[in-house]
Scaffold this active site. Structure first.
Site, mmCIF file in Angstrom:
data_model
loop_
_atom_site.group_PDB
_atom_site.id
_atom_site.type_symbol
_atom_site.label_atom_id
_atom_site.label_comp_id
_atom_site.label_asym_id
_atom_site.label_seq_id
_atom_site.Cartn_x
_atom_site.Cartn_y
_atom_site.Cartn_z
ATOM 1 C CB ILE A 190 8.144 6.298 14.894
ATOM 2 C CG1 ILE A 190 8.751 5.813 14.229
ATOM 3 C CG2 ILE A 190 6.466 7.416 12.987
ATOM 4 C CD1 ILE A 190 10.152 6.130 14.693
ATOM 5 C CB CYS B 278 -4.800 11.044 11.436
ATOM 6 S SG CYS B 278 -2.912 9.802 11.668
ATOM 7 C CG ASP C 73 3.146 1.899 9.550
ATOM 8 O OD1 ASP C 73 3.109 1.880 8.298
ATOM 9 O OD2 ASP C 73 2.728 2.392 10.478
ATOM 10 N NE ARG D 63 -7.506 4.745 4.700
ATOM 11 C CZ ARG D 63 -7.056 5.996 5.652
ATOM 12 N NH1 ARG D 63 -7.455 6.453 6.548
ATOM 13 N NH2 ARG D 63 -6.012 6.606 4.913
ATOM 14 N NE ARG E 277 -0.750 12.333 7.535
ATOM 15 C CZ ARG E 277 -1.461 13.537 7.807
ATOM 16 N NH1 ARG E 277 -2.148 13.812 8.564
ATOM 17 N NH2 ARG E 277 -0.397 14.522 8.054
ATOM 18 N NE ARG F 52 0.697 11.208 10.064
ATOM 19 C CZ ARG F 52 -0.119 9.550 9.285
ATOM 20 N NH1 ARG F 52 -1.248 9.230 9.509
ATOM 21 N NH2 ARG F 52 1.006 8.827 8.472
ATOM 22 N N PRO F 53 1.627 17.035 11.090
ATOM 23 C CG PRO F 53 4.398 18.161 11.752
ATOM 24 C CD PRO F 53 3.100 17.208 12.127
ATOM 25 C CG MET F 54 2.064 17.849 5.114
ATOM 26 S SD MET F 54 1.346 17.975 3.843
ATOM 27 C CE MET F 54 2.131 18.282 2.818
ATOM 28 C CG ASP F 55 7.609 20.473 10.252
ATOM 29 O OD1 ASP F 55 8.147 20.544 11.037
ATOM 30 O OD2 ASP F 55 6.647 19.732 9.958
ATOM 31 C CE LYS G 198 -1.964 1.436 3.772
ATOM 32 N NZ LYS G 198 -1.194 3.079 4.043
ATOM 33 C CG ASN G 199 2.601 2.837 3.692
ATOM 34 O OD1 ASN G 199 0.892 2.799 3.456
ATOM 35 N ND2 ASN G 199 2.686 2.387 5.172
HETATM 36 C C1 EPZ Z 1 4.340 6.792 5.788
HETATM 37 O O1 EPZ Z 1 3.831 8.011 6.630
HETATM 38 C C2 EPZ Z 1 3.078 5.516 5.815
HETATM 39 N N1 EPZ Z 1 2.174 6.365 5.532
HETATM 40 C C3 EPZ Z 1 2.398 5.546 7.319
HETATM 41 O O2 EPZ Z 1 1.691 4.158 7.462
HETATM 42 C C4 EPZ Z 1 4.283 4.685 8.574
HETATM 43 O O3 EPZ Z 1 3.217 4.471 9.927
HETATM 44 C C5 EPZ Z 1 4.865 6.051 9.022
HETATM 45 O O4 EPZ Z 1 5.607 6.631 7.035
HETATM 46 C C6 EPZ Z 1 6.136 6.215 9.351
HETATM 47 O O5 EPZ Z 1 7.146 4.833 8.838
HETATM 48 C C7 EPZ Z 1 2.309 6.310 3.534
HETATM 49 O O6 EPZ Z 1 3.423 6.081 3.048
HETATM 50 C C8 EPZ Z 1 1.105 6.519 3.032
HETATM 51 P P1 EPZ Z 1 6.362 10.135 8.087
HETATM 52 P P2 EPZ Z 1 3.858 9.274 6.649
HETATM 53 O O7 EPZ Z 1 6.856 11.784 7.828
HETATM 54 O O8 EPZ Z 1 5.022 10.190 5.181
HETATM 55 C C9 EPZ Z 1 6.758 13.284 12.046
HETATM 56 C C10 EPZ Z 1 0.320 3.015 7.777
HETATM 57 O O9 EPZ Z 1 -0.450 2.555 9.164
HETATM 58 N N2 EPZ Z 1 6.640 14.258 10.663
HETATM 59 O O10 EPZ Z 1 7.181 9.719 8.126
HETATM 60 O O11 EPZ Z 1 3.290 10.205 6.715
HETATM 61 C C11 EPZ Z 1 5.078 12.935 11.851
HETATM 62 O O12 EPZ Z 1 4.621 14.162 12.448
HETATM 63 C C12 EPZ Z 1 0.820 4.297 7.945
HETATM 64 O O13 EPZ Z 1 0.073 2.051 6.944
HETATM 65 C C13 EPZ Z 1 6.585 15.839 11.163
HETATM 66 O O14 EPZ Z 1 6.822 16.337 11.533
HETATM 67 O O15 EPZ Z 1 5.561 9.010 7.602
HETATM 68 C C14 EPZ Z 1 5.599 11.719 12.852
HETATM 69 O O16 EPZ Z 1 5.377 11.916 13.976
HETATM 70 C C15 EPZ Z 1 0.601 5.795 9.047
HETATM 71 N N3 EPZ Z 1 6.303 16.810 10.220
HETATM 72 C C16 EPZ Z 1 7.073 11.249 12.119
HETATM 73 O O17 EPZ Z 1 7.743 12.618 11.318
HETATM 74 C C17 EPZ Z 1 7.089 16.303 8.449
HETATM 75 O O18 EPZ Z 1 6.389 16.950 7.834
HETATM 76 C C18 EPZ Z 1 6.872 10.223 11.036
HETATM 77 O O19 EPZ Z 1 6.451 11.579 9.750
HETATM 78 C C19 EPZ Z 1 6.286 14.976 8.037
HETATM 79 C C20 EPZ Z 1 6.627 14.110 9.225
#
Ligand code: EPZ
Length: 422
Positions: A330, A118, A308, A400, A94, A123-126, A22-23
């Site tokens: 995480i 969520c 995960d 999902r 997201r 989960r910000p996008m900074d 999926k990811n």
């Molecule tokens: C991906 O999410 C996966 N989703 C998640 O799987 C997975 O848990 C995660 O990576 C970590 O391995 C998909 O690939 C679609 P991150 P993503 O950006 O990209 C913080 C599942 O169950 N962060 O690595 O959103 C964030 O809040 C899902 O299949 C910021 O602060 O994860 C988190 O605490 C759930 N600012 C950490 O980093 C940002 O701009 C990791 O997030 C981006 C992230």
């Protein structure tokens, strides 16, 4: 809303085929926006999230057709007719934010709704936006939407991510493929899904090196061409099904699995006394003797233990011999499954990001509530070992990320059924 009823007891025997990831699929699909030529993905998982991404890309003007019962998805983004990723779609999933980088790179402008928080965290996008600004984008937040412009196109740069975010790395790698000059991403994420994305982008003509390491170098090109690419195996689905025979007893072979995709997880299973063997077709898993031993787990970025699989591992530790400490590093709110497991008789104490699990002899079936994707499947796994029936409600979370779970587990002997619309 559907529910799933699991009746515990009874060892599992047989084979479970593991689907495409999926990811990986959710970052590969937006790559179509980088080229006017068709991109075809094979070994696609059939999940509601894929349908959501299909709806999003179609809303931007991509022609998407699902072939071979949905296992092949052919996409063509000859023209991008709409540059706004709408809140109504983005709030459902997201990963929709992964259209930002590719659209900005090709069209030099994009408007993408911020997903909002969520169940598992803010989960910000900074990290995404700071990275794109380093490539020359101007980004403004207006009415909950990110308005991004790249006057004259994106420009290569050396940029260090403050945290190896998976999504931000994917967005930045895709954006940099069409930027002028060279981009070097430092402290990048190393997940197998990123390696798979880069493998596909290279087939489209991208110039990239270092994927799978913390430093990725991308030499921008003028345009990308079409390609066909098979989606990598889903390591999280794999880990989930590897736990089923361990929790319920028995032996199962997970077809398509490779230990290299989830080494840290396999090391923990080994420490817990579980037999894990790689075969030509996949991975065979069996519980060696009575109870598994309690092991401590800390979630980390790849190649560490995947967040995960934390909930699923907790379901196993509920009946392990001894006390285990699980640390979630995480996401700030990823223990939503614990009160539900406690309803089934588990002994779990949560303090902040640490859960201490004291193994009990046996769980008891109960009606429980799914809260997010991985939490819901941990309740299904716990139900396999529980006395009596467990009814997991709100399984739309599960759909999902797990294709036909009741068939896959039912085929190896689990007593499991889906009940429509309770
Ligand atoms: C991906 O999410 C996966 N989703 C998640 O799987 C997975 O848990 C995660 O990576 C970590 O391995 C998909 O690939 C679609 P991150 P993503 O950006 O990209 C913080 C599942 O169950 N962060 O690595 O959103 C964030 O809040 C899902 O299949 C910021 O602060 O994860 C988190 O605490 C759930 N600012 C950490 O980093 C940002 O701009 C990791 O997030 C981006 C992230």
């Amino acid at each position: 809303m559907d529910s799933i009823i699991v009746t515990g007891g009874g060892a599992l025997e047989g084979q479970i085929p593991i689907a495409g990831a999926k990811n990986a699929a959710l970052t590969l699909m937006p790559a179509t926006l980088l080229s006017e030529e068709p991109l075809t993905l094979t070994n696609m998982p059939r999940l509601s999230d894929i349908r959501t991404m299909t709806a999003l890309l179609s809303s931007l003007g991509t022609e998407v057709s699902a072939l071979s019962q949905g296992q092949v998805v052919a996409m063509s983004s000859h023209t991008i007719s709409n540059h706004t990723a709408d809140y109504d779609i983005v709030r459902k999933m997201r990963a929709s934010n992964l259209v930002l980088g590719p659209m900005l790179a090709r069209e030099h402008h994009a408007v993408v709704s911020l997903p909002g928080g969520c169940a598992i965290g803010a989960r910000p996008m900074d990290i995404h936006t700071i990275g794109l600004e380093a490539l020359g984008a101007e980004i403004e937040l207006k009415d909950g939407y990110l308005h991004a412009v790249a006057r004259g196109g994106l420009k290569g740069a050396v940029h260090e991510l403050r945290f190896p975010s998976v999504g931000a790395t994917e967005n930045l790698v895709m954006a940099a493929t069409l930027a002028k000059g060279t981009t070097v991403l430092k402290n990048a994420a190393r997940e197998p899904e990123i390696v798979d994305l880069v493998s596909c982008l290279k087939k489209m003509g991208a110039q990239i090196a270092g994927e799978g390491t913390s430093t990725i170098e991308i030499q921008g090109v003028d345009r990308l061409h079409g390609a066909t690419h098979p989606v990598v195996t889903d390591r999280i689905e794999l880990g989930t099904y590897m736990l089923a025979p361990v929790i319920a007893g028995g032996e199962v072979e997970c077809l398509g699995g490779r230990i290299s995709l989830i080494e840290a997880f396999c090391e923990k299973l080994d420490a817990a006394g579980v037999s894990v063997t790689e075969t030509d077709a996949g991975i065979k898993v069996a519980r060696k003797n009575g109870r598994v031993s309690a092991v401590d787990v800390t979630t980390e970025v790849f190649p560490g233990f995947p967040t995960d699989l934390q909930a699923q591992m907790m379901a196993l530790m509920c009946t392990a011999d001894g006390v285990s400490v699980l640390e979630e590093k995480i996401f700030e709110n990823r223990f939503m499954h614990t009160p539900e497991l406690v309803r089934m008789g588990a002994n779990i104490d949560v303090q902040g990001g640490t859960a201490t699990v004291t193994g009990v002899d046996r769980l008891k079936g109960a009606p429980v509530m799914a809260t997010d994707l991985r939490a819901s499947v941990s309740l299904i796994l716990a139900g396999l070992a529980a006395e009596g029936q467990t009814t997991v409600n709100r399984v739309y979370h599960l759909d999902r990320g797990y294709e036909k779970i009741e068939d896959k587990l039912g085929n190896v002997g689990a007593k499991i059924e889906r009940v429509r619309g309770i």
